[in-house]
Design an enzyme around this catalytic site. Structure first.
Site, PDB file in Angstrom:
ATOM      1  CD1 TRP A 181      -2.558   1.746   0.454  1.00  0.00           C
ATOM      2  CD2 TRP A 181      -2.130   1.791   2.644  1.00  0.00           C
ATOM      3  NE1 TRP A 181      -3.309   2.756   1.012  1.00  0.00           N
ATOM      4  CE2 TRP A 181      -3.066   2.806   2.345  1.00  0.00           C
ATOM      5  CE3 TRP A 181      -1.724   1.605   3.965  1.00  0.00           C
ATOM      6  CZ2 TRP A 181      -3.585   3.646   3.325  1.00  0.00           C
ATOM      7  CZ3 TRP A 181      -2.247   2.437   4.943  1.00  0.00           C
ATOM      8  CH2 TRP A 181      -3.168   3.449   4.623  1.00  0.00           C
ATOM      9  CG  ASP A 223      -2.524  -3.194   7.122  1.00  0.00           C
ATOM     10  OD1 ASP A 223      -3.654  -3.115   7.635  1.00  0.00           O
ATOM     11  OD2 ASP A 223      -2.092  -2.337   6.314  1.00  0.00           O
ATOM     12  CE  LYS A 240     -10.609   0.165   2.505  1.00  0.00           C
ATOM     13  NZ  LYS A 240      -9.707   1.148   3.134  1.00  0.00           N
TER      14      LYS A 240
END
Length: 399
Positions: A130, A211, A246
């Site tokens: 990311w 993560d 999310k």
């Protein structure tokens, strides 16, 4: 003093949304920022979240500060979701969980913790990762290294090279791993490969930082924990940054957590005391509203079942769009093999398009994606997939 400042560059991902919003093309498509879109192109509020929010507001009697680590009931709900309520880590009180402002906040608190207590430690990021990961740790003062992850020739995980590189990471360093739905590639290790990575961590003594931003969007709530659970061993210390942006759609509520797992409850208490100092010097204490919603949903069997169904709807739509995208490219005469996109999981995919092709799609067709070719598959709909694939076919024909 301020008059001498130069304009900073736009964020490579969030800046795309600003450019997209200014575009007047009726055919514009945003495949850049990592936000879920339904079949109508909207980012919905979950029905389970609406019900939980109504209950929270009905009971609310104060807006007083939370404690520095957040609400204890939220921490307990997070641990139960991550590990299972009966896991030895939970029952043995070997975990310390703090409520952080989003997954990004959890990652940054981890960076502050590393820099404060282990200033010589480096953090190892997958290549690619990311785009904000390096920024977070460079600004936290943690030295950043990378390990290989993606094989461009096969559009798959370069596992042997990755594993061999992790065998050289020194004891006391930190290795950041994507728990599921790797961003940006959409490629995850298999359960057997996760076990091998955990074996390397245990043997070498480096600390995994998982993560876990897309829990539930890969193969399922339980299935997506396989990577995390591989590290839940008695010989491995562990950090987990989890997010509910999310999988609850709580993007603007900024709901996340950082969980640290120690060898003993005494060490976990010491970890909590040190992390609290880092938080106090940063945002002092976390926001309450989103965490209250998550706690309500996870602790109520009816809402929990409804939420899991809504996550499944998201996951299934994303996977349908993957298959539809691949099929529509083929129907439009694209000869390049894009079948790997259907095998990937989560919101993101490495499309294989290069920066010139990405620029052409944006400039000529108002299709916005990250320069690396990463696309947000959730931005694809039945209504825009034909135009998207026709545009890609045209650009590939120009290459």
């Amino acid at each position: 003093m301020f008059e001498t400042l130069e304009m900073a560059p736009a964020d490579p991902i969030l800046g795309l949304t600003a450019a997209y919003n200014e575009d007047t093309s009726p055919d514009r498509i945003n495949l850049g920022v990592g936000v879920y879109k339904d079949g109508e192109g909207n980012t919905p509020v979950f029905n389970s979240v609406k019900e939980a929010e109504a209950r929270v507001l009905e009971r609310q009697t104060t807006k007083d500060y939370l404690l520095i680590p957040g609400a204890p009931e939220y921490a307990a709900a997070v641990q139960a979701l991550l590990f299972g309520p009966e896991h030895e880590i939970v029952t043995g009180k070997r975990a310390a969980t703090v409520h952080a402002p989003g997954g990004t906040g959890g990652l940054r608190v981890a960076g502050d913790f590393i820099h404060k207590l282990y200033p010589q430690a480096r953090i190892w990021l997958s290549d690619p990762t990311w785009a904000n990961h390096p920024n977070i740790y460079e600004h936290a003062g943690v030295a950043v290294e990378t390990y290989p992850y993606f094989n461009k020739d096969t559009n798959d995980l370069d596992f042997d090279t990755m594993r061999d590189a992790l065998k050289s990471v020194p004891k006391g360093d930190v290795v950041l791993l994507h728990g599921c739905c790797h961003n940006p590639t959409g490629i995850d290790p298999t359960p057997g490969q996760w076990a091998q990575i955990a074996d390397v961590a245990g043997a070498r003594g480096w600390i995994p930082l998982v993560d876990f931003a897309y829990h539930g969007l890969g193969d399922g709530i339980e299935q997506d924990r396989r990577g995390l659970m591989a590290f839940c061993r008695s010989d491995i210390e562990l950090m987990v940054s989890s997010s509910f942006s999310k999988n609850f759609g709580l993007y603007n509520e900024r709901v996340g957590a950082l969980t640290l797992v120690a060898f003993s409850p005494e060490a976990a208490s010491a970890l909590m005391s040190q992390v609290m100092i880092c938080i106090r010097a940063n945002y002092s204490n976390p926001p309450a509203h989103g965490a209250s919603i998550v706690t309500e949903v996870l602790n109520d069997s009816g809402l929990r079942l409804q939420w899991e169904g809504e996550v499944a709807e998201m996951r299934n739509r994303i996977n349908r769009m993957r298959a539809l995208f691949v099929d529509t490219l083929e129907r439009n005469g694209v000869r390049r093999d894009f079948s790997f996109i259907a095998r990937q999981r989560g919101m993101f995919s490495f499309s294989g398009l290069d920066s010139r092709q990405v620029d052409a799609l944006r400039e000529e067709y108002a299709i916005y994606m990250v320069g690396s070719g990463r696309i947000n598959v959730a931005g694809i709909t039945e209504a825009n997939v034909d135009y998207l694939c026709e545009s890609i076919a045209a650009v590939l024909g120009q290459s």
